[in-house]
Design a protein around this motif. Structure first.
Motif, PDB file in Angstrom:
ATOM      1  N   ALA A 253       0.832  -1.217   0.000  1.00  7.33           N
ATOM      2  CA  ALA A 253       0.000   0.000   0.000  1.00  7.33           C
ATOM      3  C   ALA A 253       0.862   1.260   0.000  1.00  7.33           C
ATOM      4  O   ALA A 253       0.547   2.236  -0.697  1.00  7.33           O
ATOM      5  CB  ALA A 253      -0.930  -0.014   1.210  1.00  7.33           C
ATOM      6  N   ASN A 254       1.947   1.255   0.735  1.00  9.62           N
ATOM      7  CA  ASN A 254       2.821   2.427   0.792  1.00  9.62           C
ATOM      8  C   ASN A 254       3.703   2.549  -0.449  1.00  9.62           C
ATOM      9  O   ASN A 254       4.027   3.664  -0.860  1.00  9.62           O
ATOM     10  CB  ASN A 254       3.688   2.374   2.052  1.00  9.62           C
ATOM     11  CG  ASN A 254       2.924   2.758   3.303  1.00  9.62           C
ATOM     12  OD1 ASN A 254       2.704   3.918   3.586  1.00  9.62           O
ATOM     13  ND2 ASN A 254       2.483   1.748   4.052  1.00  9.62           N
ATOM     14  N   GLY A 268      11.281   6.996   4.764  1.00 14.52           N
ATOM     15  CA  GLY A 268      12.217   7.758   3.949  1.00 14.52           C
ATOM     16  C   GLY A 268      12.157   7.486   2.464  1.00 14.52           C
ATOM     17  O   GLY A 268      13.088   7.859   1.738  1.00 14.52           O
ATOM     18  N   LEU A 269      11.052   6.883   1.967  1.00 16.61           N
ATOM     19  CA  LEU A 269      10.952   6.603   0.535  1.00 16.61           C
ATOM     20  C   LEU A 269      10.926   7.883  -0.302  1.00 16.61           C
ATOM     21  O   LEU A 269      11.321   7.870  -1.466  1.00 16.61           O
ATOM     22  CB  LEU A 269       9.685   5.785   0.249  1.00 16.61           C
ATOM     23  CG  LEU A 269       9.768   4.269   0.412  1.00 16.61           C
ATOM     24  CD1 LEU A 269       8.407   3.643   0.191  1.00 16.61           C
ATOM     25  CD2 LEU A 269      10.791   3.668  -0.546  1.00 16.61           C
ATOM     26  N   ALA A 276      19.721   6.221  -3.247  1.00 17.02           N
ATOM     27  CA  ALA A 276      20.588   5.050  -3.413  1.00 17.02           C
ATOM     28  C   ALA A 276      20.303   4.011  -2.334  1.00 17.02           C
ATOM     29  O   ALA A 276      20.219   2.803  -2.614  1.00 17.02           O
ATOM     30  CB  ALA A 276      22.051   5.471  -3.384  1.00 17.02           C
ATOM     31  N   GLU A 277      20.156   4.481  -1.084  1.00 13.27           N
ATOM     32  CA  GLU A 277      19.870   3.554   0.019  1.00 13.27           C
ATOM     33  C   GLU A 277      18.514   2.878  -0.166  1.00 13.27           C
ATOM     34  O   GLU A 277      18.361   1.678   0.082  1.00 13.27           O
ATOM     35  CB  GLU A 277      19.895   4.303   1.354  1.00 13.27           C
ATOM     36  CG  GLU A 277      21.266   4.795   1.787  1.00 13.27           C
ATOM     37  CD  GLU A 277      21.638   6.117   1.116  1.00 13.27           C
ATOM     38  OE1 GLU A 277      20.862   6.596   0.249  1.00 13.27           O
ATOM     39  OE2 GLU A 277      22.694   6.666   1.460  1.00 13.27           O
ATOM     40  N   ASN A 278      17.510   3.654  -0.614  1.00 13.46           N
ATOM     41  CA  ASN A 278      16.183   3.075  -0.820  1.00 13.46           C
ATOM     42  C   ASN A 278      16.173   2.041  -1.939  1.00 13.46           C
ATOM     43  O   ASN A 278      15.533   0.984  -1.820  1.00 13.46           O
ATOM     44  CB  ASN A 278      15.168   4.181  -1.137  1.00 13.46           C
ATOM     45  CG  ASN A 278      14.756   4.953   0.097  1.00 13.46           C
ATOM     46  OD1 ASN A 278      14.703   4.409   1.190  1.00 13.46           O
ATOM     47  ND2 ASN A 278      14.458   6.235  -0.074  1.00 13.46           N
ATOM     48  N   ILE A 279      16.860   2.332  -3.025  1.00 19.28           N
ATOM     49  CA  ILE A 279      16.949   1.359  -4.120  1.00 19.28           C
ATOM     50  C   ILE A 279      17.599   0.077  -3.637  1.00 19.28           C
ATOM     51  O   ILE A 279      17.128  -1.041  -3.933  1.00 19.28           O
ATOM     52  CB  ILE A 279      17.725   1.959  -5.310  1.00 19.28           C
ATOM     53  CG1 ILE A 279      16.911   3.081  -5.966  1.00 19.28           C
ATOM     54  CG2 ILE A 279      18.051   0.878  -6.344  1.00 19.28           C
ATOM     55  CD1 ILE A 279      17.663   3.829  -7.045  1.00 19.28           C
ATOM     56  N   VAL A 320      12.888   0.908  -9.700  1.00 15.19           N
ATOM     57  CA  VAL A 320      13.065   1.399 -11.067  1.00 15.19           C
ATOM     58  C   VAL A 320      12.474   2.800 -11.208  1.00 15.19           C
ATOM     59  O   VAL A 320      13.040   3.673 -11.886  1.00 15.19           O
ATOM     60  CB  VAL A 320      12.409   0.432 -12.084  1.00 15.19           C
ATOM     61  CG1 VAL A 320      12.392   1.029 -13.476  1.00 15.19           C
ATOM     62  CG2 VAL A 320      13.152  -0.900 -12.088  1.00 15.19           C
ATOM     63  N   GLY A 321      11.348   3.055 -10.539  1.00 15.35           N
ATOM     64  CA  GLY A 321      10.740   4.380 -10.581  1.00 15.35           C
ATOM     65  C   GLY A 321      11.638   5.440  -9.952  1.00 15.35           C
ATOM     66  O   GLY A 321      11.781   6.543 -10.500  1.00 15.35           O
ATOM     67  N   ILE A 322      12.225   5.118  -8.804  1.00 14.71           N
ATOM     68  CA  ILE A 322      13.139   6.064  -8.158  1.00 14.71           C
ATOM     69  C   ILE A 322      14.359   6.318  -9.046  1.00 14.71           C
ATOM     70  O   ILE A 322      14.816   7.457  -9.196  1.00 14.71           O
ATOM     71  CB  ILE A 322      13.571   5.523  -6.774  1.00 14.71           C
ATOM     72  CG1 ILE A 322      12.372   5.481  -5.826  1.00 14.71           C
ATOM     73  CG2 ILE A 322      14.685   6.379  -6.183  1.00 14.71           C
ATOM     74  CD1 ILE A 322      12.669   4.816  -4.491  1.00 14.71           C
TER      75      ILE A 322
END
Length: 581
Positions: A253-254, A268-269, A276-279, A320-322
């Protein structure tokens, strides 16, 4: 009273002790919930394990498996599903809810006598209840209707027409201009489709290998221990990664949500300095979910594969979106991004949009669903602008997945479990005839009309487990009787006095001393010549409810082919057919 963590409630202050306490409770609760589910399934209702969709597909194509739909199975499935989902195992509730809906329908039909003798009417109601299950699970009523057409009943080769129409519609839509997406986004969409097809095929292959390993090792004898061990390992590893620690439904959902100024930033998305950390975390989460799902889908608890697969795809899609958004922001002035708004404050790429596309591609790669999947995802998101990119990713994922392996996850499990379900494939022979697949008459167990006694027939059905027997008179075909009908007739006459009485299945051999079994003969048996092309035989079985076809030559029986023989013919490309039967 406000919510308190365990460390606050127990007044633990030291950071190491606090972390150890939290993970210990997290793992212990997971073990308790999953273990309870496994014990219930193992002891009370073995048919309540797994998703249930492979069995429903087989039942709707004529396979009789009433034990799979009993009230006891319904109760344990419902309770076990709640426990297993709560445990944090990499599984979902959507597939099992279809099984639950079918169990409820089967229970209701037992109160109406008109359904007792009509398997066809029962199957129609079960198909409708499966649609209701999809509607409840996804909130997708239209998707439920299309799901039963595409996945459950299939209507033989009509599914090819649906798929071709789907592709044509997607291509036509791409040729039109749209204000909701840009041309450069076709590249990441297609990439997500390829990723979904490749990883979907990989997940299927891993799951098959795990299932074979489970069957051939000590784990087959200790299913509850396996569930406990799997839940402990899953919980311990999941606790270490922020995205795997939460329930999959909350994570998805998030991941589907877009970043907005007034909306809380989920871990932190939406932080542009932590891309870089989120990917990295999203890719790690996807890889862990693939490993967990490959093992979990098949253990002794109710478990669906929709939600874990959607989670994997959503993680990769968001990553991929980020990455696409970061690239566009860094090189906003280049020609490829000229279609984006010139104001830097106006968003051009929507990472949440990509999460939906990635989820669709991954689910298509695993299940090979197409039209129903697009409708379900559209109704989940509620945005008409999502339909075209979802269609493109699903179409690409299916093409790539089919190139790496012909069968989806449900078809593979049907083959491994040995269910007589015929895939709606367009089979073409190479000039072979029915003689190449039929069992010759010398290998059949025959009933000689007028020569067998009641006792001999009783001994025969106890010795042989065939579902029916041809009746002949000196090799000339008289008819065919099913096992259940024969048992019913034998039960009427099985006594010490009549056990030696001879049985007659035709008027020619009926006399005053013979016991008449002629009313038990099948009225709709089909017999053909052995020179009939295999292709025609396959189509007859695909489009009718025949369970066997007899072959004769001038009235003399020469062979027989059953539905299971045709299933074996169509699944011979899969090396593990019947390995879990």
């Amino acid at each position: 009273m406000e919510w308190q963590s365990w460390s606050e409630y127990l007044e633990v202050k030291h950071i190491f002790a606090e972390s150890f306490l939290q993970i210990s409770i997290y793992v212990s609760l997971a073990i308790a919930l999953a273990g309870s589910s496994a014990i219930l399934v193992k002891i009370y209702a073995p048919y309540a394990f797994h998703t249930g969709i492979p069995e429903i597909k087989a039942i709707l194509r004529g396979y009789v498996l009433d034990a799979f739909l009993t009230p006891w199975t319904l109760l344990i499935k419902a309770i076990g599903l709640a426990l297993s989902v709560s445990s944090g195992l990499s599984l979902g509730k959507e597939g099992p809810l279809i099984h639950v809906a079918c169990c409820l329908t089967f229970l209701l039909t037992s109160f109406f006598k008109q359904f007792e003798r009509s398997e066809g009417q029962k199957r129609k109601l079960l198909a409708a209840s499966a649609a209701a299950g999809v509607s409840v699970a996804f909130g997708s009523p239209l998707g439920g209707v299309i799901f039963i057409l595409e996945e459950l009943d299939s209507f033989a080769n009509d599914s090819d027409v649906m798929w071709r129409g789907f592709v044509a519609s997607a291509i036509a839509a791409v040729t039109n201009n749209s204000d909701t997406w840009r041309a450069f986004e076709l590249v990441p969409w297609l990439a997500l489709g390829v990723i979904g097809g490749v990883l979907g095929s990989l997940l299927i292959k891993l799951n098959v290998q795990v299932a074979l390993y489970r069957r051939n090792t000590f784990l087959n004898d200790w299913p509850v221990l396996e569930v406990v061990g799997a839940s402990a390992i899953t919980a311990a590893i999941s606790y270490l990664v922020v995205f795997t620690r939460v329930q999959s439904s909350e994570l998805v959902a998030n991941l589907f949500q877009e970043c907005k100024p007034l909306k809380v930033d989920y871990h932190g998305l939406c932080n542009p300095t932590a891309n870089a950390e989120n990917i990295f975390l999203l890719v790690i989460t996807a890889l862990l979910k693939i490993a967990f799902t490959a093992w979990t889908f098949g253990i002794m608890v109710p478990a669906g594969i929709f939600l874990p697969t959607i989670t994997i795809g959503a993680c990769l899609g968001r990553a991929v979106g980020i990455l696409t958004q970061t690239t566009q922001t860094a090189y906003a002035g280049t020609w490829i991004f000229q279609s984006c708004p010139p104001e830097p404050t106006v968003r051009c790429v929507s990472p949440g949009f990509y999460a939906v596309i990635g989820a669709s591609a991954m689910l298509a790669g695993v299940t090979r669903m197409t039209v129903s999947l697009v409708v379900i995802m559209f109704e989940l998101t509620g945005a008409l602008s999502h339909v075209l990119p979802i269609m493109i990713s699903v179409m690409t994922a299916k093409w790539v997945g089919d190139a790496l392996g012909k069968d989806g996850i449900y078809t593979v499990w049907i083959a491994m479990r040995g269910y007589p379900w015929l895939a709606p494939v367009d089979y073409h022979d190479q000039g072979e005839s029915a003689a190449g697949i039929m069992k010759p008459v010398d290998e059949l167990v025959l009933i000689e009309d007028g020569q067998c006694t009641v006792g001999e027939l009783d001994d025969m059905i106890k010795t042989h487990q065939y579902q029916g027997f041809p009746i002949v008179e000196q090799r000339r075909l008289v008819g065919y009787i099913t096992r259940d009908t024969l048992k019913c007739h034998i039960g009427r006459h099985l006594s010490s006095e009549s056990r030696l009485g001879r049985c007659s299945f035709s008027n020619r051999n009926h006399n005053g001393d013979a016991i008449d079994f002629s009313d038990g003969l099948e009225k709709s048996i089909l017999h053909l010549r052995k020179e009939t092309p295999q292709e025609l035989i396959v189509r007859i079985f695909q489009r009718t409810n025949f369970r066997e076809i007899l072959f004769t030559d001038r009235g003399y029986l020469v062979g027989l082919v059953t539905k299971k023989d045709i299933v074996a013919l169509l699944t011979m490309h899969f090396p593990h057919t019947g390995s879990l039967s």
